[in-house]
Every structure is written in C-alpha cells, then in structure tokens.
Scaffold this motif. Sequence first.
Motif, PDB file in Angstrom:
ATOM      1  N   ALA A   1      -5.233  -7.098   3.361  1.00  0.00           N
ATOM      2  CA  ALA A   1      -4.786  -5.777   3.793  1.00  0.00           C
ATOM      3  C   ALA A   1      -3.860  -5.868   4.999  1.00  0.00           C
ATOM      4  CB  ALA A   1      -5.991  -4.888   4.106  1.00  0.00           C
ATOM      5  N   PHE A   2      -4.249  -6.664   6.023  1.00  0.00           N
ATOM      6  CA  PHE A   2      -3.356  -6.710   7.197  1.00  0.00           C
ATOM      7  C   PHE A   2      -2.079  -7.498   6.909  1.00  0.00           C
ATOM      8  CE2 PHE A   2      -6.051 -10.356   9.030  1.00  0.00           C
ATOM      9  CZ  PHE A   2      -5.047 -11.318   9.029  1.00  0.00           C
ATOM     10  N   LYS A   3      -2.139  -8.445   5.957  1.00  0.00           N
ATOM     11  CA  LYS A   3      -0.907  -9.125   5.566  1.00  0.00           C
ATOM     12  C   LYS A   3       0.020  -8.143   4.847  1.00  0.00           C
ATOM     13  CE  LYS A   3      -0.998 -13.433   4.071  1.00  0.00           C
ATOM     14  NZ  LYS A   3      -0.403 -14.222   5.162  1.00  0.00           N
ATOM     15  N   GLN A   4      -0.558  -7.262   4.039  1.00  0.00           N
ATOM     16  CA  GLN A   4       0.238  -6.234   3.376  1.00  0.00           C
ATOM     17  C   GLN A   4       0.887  -5.322   4.406  1.00  0.00           C
ATOM     18  OE1 GLN A   4      -1.941  -3.895   0.496  1.00  0.00           O
ATOM     19  NE2 GLN A   4      -0.341  -2.349   0.342  1.00  0.00           N
ATOM     20  N   LEU A   5       0.128  -4.964   5.438  1.00  0.00           N
ATOM     21  CA  LEU A   5       0.654  -4.091   6.481  1.00  0.00           C
ATOM     22  C   LEU A   5       1.827  -4.733   7.199  1.00  0.00           C
ATOM     23  CD1 LEU A   5       0.532  -1.634   8.403  1.00  0.00           C
ATOM     24  CD2 LEU A   5      -1.159  -2.911   9.752  1.00  0.00           C
ATOM     25  N   PHE A   6       1.648  -5.964   7.669  1.00  0.00           N
ATOM     26  CA  PHE A   6       2.706  -6.588   8.455  1.00  0.00           C
ATOM     27  C   PHE A   6       3.897  -7.007   7.590  1.00  0.00           C
ATOM     28  CE2 PHE A   6      -0.807  -6.913  11.490  1.00  0.00           C
ATOM     29  CZ  PHE A   6      -0.162  -6.470  12.636  1.00  0.00           C
ATOM     30  N   ASN A   7       3.655  -7.344   6.336  1.00  0.00           N
ATOM     31  CA  ASN A   7       4.781  -7.613   5.436  1.00  0.00           C
ATOM     32  C   ASN A   7       5.626  -6.361   5.255  1.00  0.00           C
ATOM     33  OD1 ASN A   7       3.995 -10.254   5.043  1.00  0.00           O
ATOM     34  ND2 ASN A   7       2.913  -9.856   3.123  1.00  0.00           N
TER      35      ASN A   7
ATOM     36  N   SER B   1       1.534 -12.216  10.633  1.00  0.00           N
ATOM     37  CA  SER B   1       0.561 -12.557   9.573  1.00  0.00           C
ATOM     38  C   SER B   1       1.049 -13.669   8.665  1.00  0.00           C
ATOM     39  CB  SER B   1       0.260 -11.312   8.732  1.00  0.00           C
ATOM     40  OG  SER B   1       1.356 -10.983   7.896  1.00  0.00           O
ATOM     41  N   ARG B   2       2.319 -14.062   8.833  1.00  0.00           N
ATOM     42  CA  ARG B   2       2.902 -15.018   7.893  1.00  0.00           C
ATOM     43  C   ARG B   2       2.156 -16.351   7.885  1.00  0.00           C
ATOM     44  NH1 ARG B   2       7.461 -14.485   5.347  1.00  0.00           N
ATOM     45  NH2 ARG B   2       8.221 -12.860   6.750  1.00  0.00           N
ATOM     46  N   ARG B   3       1.657 -16.761   9.049  1.00  0.00           N
ATOM     47  CA  ARG B   3       0.978 -18.065   9.141  1.00  0.00           C
ATOM     48  C   ARG B   3      -0.538 -17.963   8.991  1.00  0.00           C
ATOM     49  NH1 ARG B   3       2.974 -20.703  14.525  1.00  0.00           N
ATOM     50  NH2 ARG B   3       3.441 -18.549  15.139  1.00  0.00           N
ATOM     51  N   ILE B   4      -1.036 -16.786   8.637  1.00  0.00           N
ATOM     52  CA  ILE B   4      -2.467 -16.607   8.404  1.00  0.00           C
ATOM     53  C   ILE B   4      -2.749 -16.821   6.922  1.00  0.00           C
ATOM     54  CG2 ILE B   4      -4.435 -15.057   8.588  1.00  0.00           C
ATOM     55  CD1 ILE B   4      -3.312 -15.786  11.272  1.00  0.00           C
ATOM     56  N   GLU B   5      -3.621 -17.750   6.615  1.00  0.00           N
ATOM     57  CA  GLU B   5      -3.974 -18.010   5.223  1.00  0.00           C
ATOM     58  C   GLU B   5      -5.033 -17.019   4.746  1.00  0.00           C
ATOM     59  OE1 GLU B   5      -5.104 -21.994   4.467  1.00  0.00           O
ATOM     60  OE2 GLU B   5      -3.264 -22.876   5.268  1.00  0.00           O
ATOM     61  N   THR B   6      -4.874 -16.543   3.524  1.00  0.00           N
ATOM     62  CA  THR B   6      -5.866 -15.651   2.940  1.00  0.00           C
ATOM     63  C   THR B   6      -7.025 -16.479   2.411  1.00  0.00           C
ATOM     64  OG1 THR B   6      -4.128 -14.116   2.252  1.00  0.00           O
ATOM     65  CG2 THR B   6      -6.290 -13.868   1.214  1.00  0.00           C
ATOM     66  N   PRO B   7      -8.254 -16.197   2.846  1.00  0.00           N
ATOM     67  CA  PRO B   7      -9.417 -16.934   2.328  1.00  0.00           C
ATOM     68  C   PRO B   7      -9.502 -16.792   0.817  1.00  0.00           C
ATOM     69  CG  PRO B   7     -10.022 -15.596   4.230  1.00  0.00           C
ATOM     70  CD  PRO B   7      -8.629 -15.179   3.843  1.00  0.00           C
ATOM     71  N   ASN B   8     -10.005 -17.821   0.173  1.00  0.00           N
ATOM     72  CA  ASN B   8     -10.116 -17.815  -1.285  1.00  0.00           C
ATOM     73  C   ASN B   8     -11.542 -18.185  -1.681  1.00  0.00           C
ATOM     74  OD1 ASN B   8      -9.423 -17.689  -3.993  1.00  0.00           O
ATOM     75  ND2 ASN B   8      -8.704 -19.814  -4.047  1.00  0.00           N
ATOM     76  N   PRO B   9     -12.496 -17.289  -1.433  1.00  0.00           N
ATOM     77  CA  PRO B   9     -13.892 -17.605  -1.754  1.00  0.00           C
ATOM     78  C   PRO B   9     -14.105 -17.692  -3.251  1.00  0.00           C
ATOM     79  CG  PRO B   9     -13.686 -15.307  -1.143  1.00  0.00           C
ATOM     80  CD  PRO B   9     -12.343 -15.940  -0.870  1.00  0.00           C
ATOM     81  N   LYS B  10     -15.063 -18.482  -3.652  1.00  0.00           N
ATOM     82  CA  LYS B  10     -15.378 -18.662  -5.059  1.00  0.00           C
ATOM     83  C   LYS B  10     -16.695 -17.962  -5.386  1.00  0.00           C
ATOM     84  CE  LYS B  10     -11.858 -21.447  -5.610  1.00  0.00           C
ATOM     85  NZ  LYS B  10     -10.672 -21.021  -6.366  1.00  0.00           N
TER      86      LYS B  10
END
Length: 321
Positions: A85-91, A104-113
């Motif tokens: 959500a915050f990556k969408q906002l800052f993009n 947010s560009r250098r923040i990786e989105t967690p990918n839980p399984k």
Amino acid sequence: ESIDELAIATRANGRAKRTIDSLRDKLNPLVDFLGDVPVHTVTVSDLRRYVADLFDKVAVYSNHPTHQEAERSLSPFTIAGRVRAFKQLFNWLEVEGIIKENPSRRIETPNPKRKEPKGISTEDFLTLLKTTEAGEVIDIRDRAIMMFLYDTGCRAGGLCGLRIEDLNFDELLATVTEKGNRTRLVPFSEPTAEALQDWFEVRPRDRGPWVFVGLAGHSKGALTPNSLCQMLTRRAADAGVTGPVNPHSFRHAFARNFLMDGGDLATLAKLLGNSIEVVVKYYAIFTVKELQKQHKKHSQLLKALGESDDGKDNGRESNDV
C-alpha cells in the motif's frame, strides 16, 4: 491529503469502493507511526523503521497467543499488504510529480508463504448444505448462494451484485462484475441452476433486480457482502463447522479442487479472473498429503510400470518388473 488524493485517483480508475476503503486501512497505520508529516520529507530510513516495527509485532501463532497478544500482533500477510500500500502511494506521488525522490523504491515487499490451504473442505460444504434442509425461504436462498459460490468460485462482490438479467440458464453462464467494473462470464452446473430456479419461485418480487436479496423487512435491496459473511458464519456455528467458512474460502476451494482434478492453470486463471501468477501464489496451496496424492495420481513411473493410480494396467501386469 495524499492518501485522499490517491483514493480519488484510484476510484476514478474504476476501482471498487471496498478496494479504496481497504487501501486507506492499510495506509492509516503509516500516518500513525510517522505522524501527519509532509510526504516529501519521508525518507527510506523512515519507511524501514516502520516495516521493522511491523515485524516486531508478528505473532508466533503456533504458540497459541492469547486474545490480547493476537490483538497486538500482525500476520506476515498483513505486513506485506501494508508495504504494498505505501509503495503504491509513493509510486503514485512520484508519477504525479508531487515528490522528486521515491523513498519506497528500495523497500522490498515481504513475500510470505502460506502453509495451509484456505479453502472450505468438501465435508464442511456438504455439512453447511444440510442446514438448509428445512426448506424455508431463507434456506432456499442460502442453498442457492452456497451452490453458486462453490460452483463458480466468484467473489462475494460478484455474487452480491449479480442481477437476474446476468443469468443465462440456456447456456448455464453468469455474467459477474467484480473489483469495481471488471466483468467476466462464469459457467455454472445444472444442480446450481436448479437451486437458483427454486429460489426464484419463492423470492419476494419487491426486491429489485438483484438475484440474491435481503429478506428482513428493513433490507429489501441486494444482499451485502457483510450479510453474506454473517449468514455463512451463522450456519457454520449451527452445524458445528470449525474450518474456513467465508465467501473467499469457497473461491479457494473451487481453485484447489479444479487443480486437484487435473485442471490447467490457464483455464483456472480465466475462470477466476486472475493472472496465472496470482493463481499460483494464492490458490495453488496444498498440504503434503495432497501433494503426495497428486504425485501418485500423475506419476509417469507408475504409469510406465502399469501401476498408475487410475487403476489401469496400461497393457502390462504389475509383476512384469
């Protein structure tokens, strides 16, 4: 203000109000953490501290946290949603020219399984259907609802927004509209058609154009997703069902059962209205026993040796080897 502007832009792009509300819910904790500061002052360090704080709140559910601990905790999937959500906002802020640097560009989105399937089991589904055997008007409606969900894999919004004119009984097809304005055709089977026709025989005539409507005196319009969830929860409690029972659990069950029976990903993606990547990530989740069953069913070695799980000997006796 930026969140408000993003919400307006997202709505203008045709996304559903529920999607907008969900986006706000995921962004509000960021404002709580950083304060209502000017967006151009937010740094990558600020966002990293926020994500780190979120991970500090992850509960180890295998240790059975108390209710109070669960209230304070977050699941990895909640965190991933807030980061997206915050990556969408800052993009969006960057594209609009409101900020020059995107923190947010250098923040990786967690990918839980996901480790466990989320679909309703066949046994639980059949148990829920048994709660409608009394044959009252509400039972006939709820039976048709559950049959349609289980048979089509549509979302709650698609079912609640379904209009009578969207049903084609000759072709056994329904036009569902989901995610704001995304429309697609979904097939349904004869038993579901019969359940729908049974419902139309008793459906009140003053409820508007929608297929599934409220039955209470003050609720004469389309059934809402919230009312749908409440109905399923109530019937699950009456039947003693403790597994996943919500509209999306029917969608997960549809997808898993389709794949378990040998259906292909491309077809399933079209039926669900998703990409193949989304189907693999969110729906193709199986237990170890289910994977073992699938391996045995499709094992090329067993087929070559005449010992495949389908009971065919492929022209060879099992004692040939």
